[in-house]
Motif scaffolding. Structure first.
Motif, PDB file in Angstrom:
ATOM      1  N   LEU A  27     -75.809  -4.343  -4.281  1.00 48.01           N
ATOM      2  CA  LEU A  27     -75.001  -3.380  -3.538  1.00 48.01           C
ATOM      3  C   LEU A  27     -75.578  -3.158  -2.141  1.00 48.01           C
ATOM      4  O   LEU A  27     -74.832  -3.030  -1.165  1.00 48.01           O
ATOM      5  CB  LEU A  27     -74.946  -2.042  -4.285  1.00 48.01           C
ATOM      6  CG  LEU A  27     -74.099  -2.050  -5.559  1.00 48.01           C
ATOM      7  CD1 LEU A  27     -74.214  -0.714  -6.266  1.00 48.01           C
ATOM      8  CD2 LEU A  27     -72.645  -2.311  -5.244  1.00 48.01           C
ATOM      9  N   GLY A  30     -74.635  -5.965  -0.091  1.00 53.90           N
ATOM     10  CA  GLY A  30     -73.199  -5.877   0.174  1.00 53.90           C
ATOM     11  C   GLY A  30     -72.890  -4.934   1.315  1.00 53.90           C
ATOM     12  O   GLY A  30     -72.089  -5.251   2.199  1.00 53.90           O
ATOM     13  N   THR A  34     -71.132  -5.680   4.944  1.00 53.80           N
ATOM     14  CA  THR A  34     -69.949  -4.978   5.440  1.00 53.80           C
ATOM     15  C   THR A  34     -70.236  -4.274   6.761  1.00 53.80           C
ATOM     16  O   THR A  34     -69.361  -4.186   7.627  1.00 53.80           O
ATOM     17  CB  THR A  34     -69.402  -3.962   4.433  1.00 53.80           C
ATOM     18  OG1 THR A  34     -70.488  -3.350   3.773  1.00 53.80           O
ATOM     19  CG2 THR A  34     -68.548  -4.636   3.403  1.00 53.80           C
ATOM     20  N   PHE A 124     -70.658  -8.749  -8.277  1.00 54.13           N
ATOM     21  CA  PHE A 124     -69.487  -7.893  -8.030  1.00 54.13           C
ATOM     22  C   PHE A 124     -68.693  -8.258  -6.791  1.00 54.13           C
ATOM     23  O   PHE A 124     -67.677  -7.641  -6.507  1.00 54.13           O
ATOM     24  CB  PHE A 124     -69.857  -6.395  -7.848  1.00 54.13           C
ATOM     25  CG  PHE A 124     -70.612  -5.807  -8.969  1.00 54.13           C
ATOM     26  CD1 PHE A 124     -71.801  -5.149  -8.742  1.00 54.13           C
ATOM     27  CD2 PHE A 124     -70.147  -5.885 -10.265  1.00 54.13           C
ATOM     28  CE1 PHE A 124     -72.515  -4.586  -9.773  1.00 54.13           C
ATOM     29  CE2 PHE A 124     -70.850  -5.331 -11.314  1.00 54.13           C
ATOM     30  CZ  PHE A 124     -72.045  -4.674 -11.054  1.00 54.13           C
ATOM     31  N   VAL A 125     -69.148  -9.228  -5.988  1.00 52.36           N
ATOM     32  CA  VAL A 125     -68.458  -9.442  -4.729  1.00 52.36           C
ATOM     33  C   VAL A 125     -67.233 -10.317  -4.898  1.00 52.36           C
ATOM     34  O   VAL A 125     -67.264 -11.315  -5.596  1.00 52.36           O
ATOM     35  CB  VAL A 125     -69.407 -10.094  -3.703  1.00 52.36           C
ATOM     36  CG1 VAL A 125     -68.660 -10.366  -2.417  1.00 52.36           C
ATOM     37  CG2 VAL A 125     -70.587  -9.197  -3.456  1.00 52.36           C
ATOM     38  N   GLU A 126     -66.156  -9.912  -4.227  1.00 52.61           N
ATOM     39  CA  GLU A 126     -64.976 -10.762  -4.155  1.00 52.61           C
ATOM     40  C   GLU A 126     -64.516 -10.716  -2.713  1.00 52.61           C
ATOM     41  O   GLU A 126     -64.286  -9.634  -2.174  1.00 52.61           O
ATOM     42  CB  GLU A 126     -63.891 -10.196  -5.070  1.00 52.61           C
ATOM     43  CG  GLU A 126     -62.802 -11.160  -5.414  1.00 52.61           C
ATOM     44  CD  GLU A 126     -61.660 -10.446  -6.119  1.00 52.61           C
ATOM     45  OE1 GLU A 126     -61.927  -9.838  -7.168  1.00 52.61           O
ATOM     46  OE2 GLU A 126     -60.543 -10.490  -5.598  1.00 52.61           O
TER      47      GLU A 126
ATOM     48  N   MET B 112     -67.235  -1.703  -6.968  1.00 56.73           N
ATOM     49  CA  MET B 112     -68.568  -2.156  -6.596  1.00 56.73           C
ATOM     50  C   MET B 112     -68.512  -3.288  -5.583  1.00 56.73           C
ATOM     51  O   MET B 112     -69.525  -3.674  -5.016  1.00 56.73           O
ATOM     52  CB  MET B 112     -69.313  -2.682  -7.837  1.00 56.73           C
ATOM     53  CG  MET B 112     -69.431  -1.672  -8.926  1.00 56.73           C
ATOM     54  SD  MET B 112     -70.901  -0.721  -8.753  1.00 56.73           S
ATOM     55  CE  MET B 112     -71.798  -1.322 -10.137  1.00 56.73           C
ATOM     56  N   ASN B 113     -67.327  -3.837  -5.349  1.00 55.81           N
ATOM     57  CA  ASN B 113     -67.182  -4.909  -4.369  1.00 55.81           C
ATOM     58  C   ASN B 113     -67.385  -4.306  -2.987  1.00 55.81           C
ATOM     59  O   ASN B 113     -66.667  -3.393  -2.594  1.00 55.81           O
ATOM     60  CB  ASN B 113     -65.776  -5.502  -4.484  1.00 55.81           C
ATOM     61  CG  ASN B 113     -65.542  -6.628  -3.501  1.00 55.81           C
ATOM     62  OD1 ASN B 113     -66.446  -7.040  -2.790  1.00 55.81           O
ATOM     63  ND2 ASN B 113     -64.318  -7.129  -3.483  1.00 55.81           N
ATOM     64  N   PRO B 114     -68.361  -4.793  -2.219  1.00 57.90           N
ATOM     65  CA  PRO B 114     -68.618  -4.164  -0.925  1.00 57.90           C
ATOM     66  C   PRO B 114     -67.440  -4.251   0.029  1.00 57.90           C
ATOM     67  O   PRO B 114     -67.331  -3.458   0.959  1.00 57.90           O
ATOM     68  CB  PRO B 114     -69.823  -4.934  -0.369  1.00 57.90           C
ATOM     69  CG  PRO B 114     -69.894  -6.180  -1.150  1.00 57.90           C
ATOM     70  CD  PRO B 114     -69.320  -5.878  -2.492  1.00 57.90           C
ATOM     71  N   PHE B 115     -66.541  -5.207  -0.210  1.00 50.68           N
ATOM     72  CA  PHE B 115     -65.411  -5.352   0.699  1.00 50.68           C
ATOM     73  C   PHE B 115     -64.264  -4.407   0.368  1.00 50.68           C
ATOM     74  O   PHE B 115     -63.295  -4.325   1.106  1.00 50.68           O
ATOM     75  CB  PHE B 115     -64.890  -6.797   0.680  1.00 50.68           C
ATOM     76  CG  PHE B 115     -65.823  -7.750   1.361  1.00 50.68           C
ATOM     77  CD1 PHE B 115     -66.653  -8.572   0.627  1.00 50.68           C
ATOM     78  CD2 PHE B 115     -65.887  -7.798   2.730  1.00 50.68           C
ATOM     79  CE1 PHE B 115     -67.523  -9.439   1.247  1.00 50.68           C
ATOM     80  CE2 PHE B 115     -66.753  -8.662   3.366  1.00 50.68           C
ATOM     81  CZ  PHE B 115     -67.571  -9.493   2.631  1.00 50.68           C
ATOM     82  N   SER B 124     -56.445  -6.876  -4.481  1.00 53.19           N
ATOM     83  CA  SER B 124     -57.065  -8.028  -5.132  1.00 53.19           C
ATOM     84  C   SER B 124     -56.170  -8.629  -6.198  1.00 53.19           C
ATOM     85  O   SER B 124     -55.710  -7.940  -7.110  1.00 53.19           O
ATOM     86  CB  SER B 124     -58.387  -7.574  -5.755  1.00 53.19           C
ATOM     87  OG  SER B 124     -58.768  -8.448  -6.758  1.00 53.19           O
ATOM     88  N   SER B 126     -57.030 -10.857  -8.417  1.00 54.86           N
ATOM     89  CA  SER B 126     -57.678 -11.003  -9.722  1.00 54.86           C
ATOM     90  C   SER B 126     -57.649  -9.675 -10.477  1.00 54.86           C
ATOM     91  O   SER B 126     -57.511  -9.655 -11.700  1.00 54.86           O
ATOM     92  CB  SER B 126     -59.107 -11.514  -9.563  1.00 54.86           C
ATOM     93  OG  SER B 126     -59.889 -10.550  -8.936  1.00 54.86           O
TER      94      SER B 126
END
Lengths: 193, 140
Positions: A27, A30, A34, A124-126, B112-115, B124, B126
């Motif tokens: 995190l 991440g 960002t 967790f990244v997408e 939790m995805n930073p983006f 998203s 998915s």
């Protein structure tokens, strides 16, 4: 150094290292990415900044690696070929710092590919589906780390991300090319890792 | 047009809906336009009742907050006050509860995805396909 010794060394060094929570680590990275995304316009600039940060981390990694190995009573002999360097880095170095092993695929005497199956940074990244993110190398920090650490042992290399799991490939692949073997300013003996 | 064929699932943030999905029972034709709009209306008008119901219990799952004609609105309130709302025509409490729990897990992983910025619309693909898979498993 044989492959199995490198792997065994890596494993035992890793067990001695202080651990951080994997989710916190991912995190934090991440949010770093960002923030960079907010600060810079083009993905090239972001990739470059990540590489620079990795470089600063890398120059400190080698000393720690050799010191910890020494403390643990391991002997890491000078490498006789670039291929050995690659193996030690992938099996021992990566394992010690990240807890994951990487695989080496030699392409030629002076270049190899590092294959990373599990990437602790991209938990967790997408990536968003916008096409402008196709060029973002999320884990470009690794390239900088490799460049920085190898430069400390007098090997000037160039590292680039060739395949990225976040962009849809099945494995993370970093291509490392040896550009030059630097000569130490002082003294005739130089250590190659 | 039996409205128990269509399930409407909406995730509502502080200011706007963040995600919408309609689940049709396999084999049935899509609803006509007016029924769809009515579904959205019923669901969003239940928002006030959600606020009321939230004070009555310390559970995240609020069960049925509103009943209109044959339709019921069930809600799940996340820790960050994001509302998962499901418009349905009568399903077992258990299957809806399991559905909400699974979607909650997916939502947490997404956040939790930073983006992904918190409280912004969810784009998203998915996430969308996984939510639909969960819906097929518990609500089909």
């Amino acid at each position: 150094m044989s492959k199995s010794t490198a792997a065994a060394n890596g494993h035992s060094l890793w067990q001695k290292m202080p651990k951080a929570n994997a989710e916190l680590f991912a995190l934090t990275y991440g949010t770093l990415v960002t923030e960079l995304v907010r600060d810079y316009e083009s993905t090239e600039d972001i990739n470059e900044q990540l590489e620079k940060m990795g470089y600063s981390i890398g120059v400190r990694c080698v000393d720690e690696f050799l010191a910890k190995a020494d403390q643990a009573g391991m002997v890491i002999p000078p490498c006789r070929a670039f291929a050995e360097t690659a193996e030690v880095m992938a099996k021992t170095g990566f394992r010690m710092f990240l807890g994951v092993s990487a695989e080496v695929q030699m392409i030629s005497d002076s270049s190899f590919s590092l294959l990373i199956y599990e990437n602790p940074l991209s938990l967790f990244v997408e990536l968003p589906s916008d096409p402008k993110w196709k060029d973002l190398k999320y884990s470009n920090l690794y390239c900088g780390i490799l460049r920085g650490s190898l430069e400390q042992v007098n090997l000037r290399v160039e590292c680039t991300f060739v395949k990225d799991v976040l962009q849809g490939d099945d494995v993370n692949e970093i291509r490392v090319d040896l550009k030059e073997v630097l000569v130490d300013g002082a003294g005739e003996e130089y250590q190659e890792e | 047009m039996s409205s128990s064929q269509v399930l409407l699932f909406v995730i509502v943030g502080k200011n706007e809906p963040l995600y919408e999905a309609e689940f049709h029972k396999s084999g049935s034709a899509g609803s006509s336009d007016s029924v769809t709009r009515q579904n959205y209306f019923v669901l969003h008008s239940a928002l006030d009742l959600v606020e009321k119901a939230a004070w009555t219990t310390n559970q995240m799952y609020l069960k049925v907050v509103d009943k209109v004609n044959q339709q019921q609105v069930s809600t799940f309130l996340t820790a960050g006050n994001i509302k998962f709302m499901l418009l349905h025509g009568g399903r077992s409490e258990d299957s809806i509860k399991n559905f909400f729990n699974d979607v909650y897990e997916l939502y947490v992983k997404l956040s939790m995805n930073p983006f992904y910025r918190y409280d912004t619309p969810i784009t998203s693909k998915s996430f969308d396909s996984r939510v639909r898979a969960v819906a097929r498993r518990y609500l089909a």
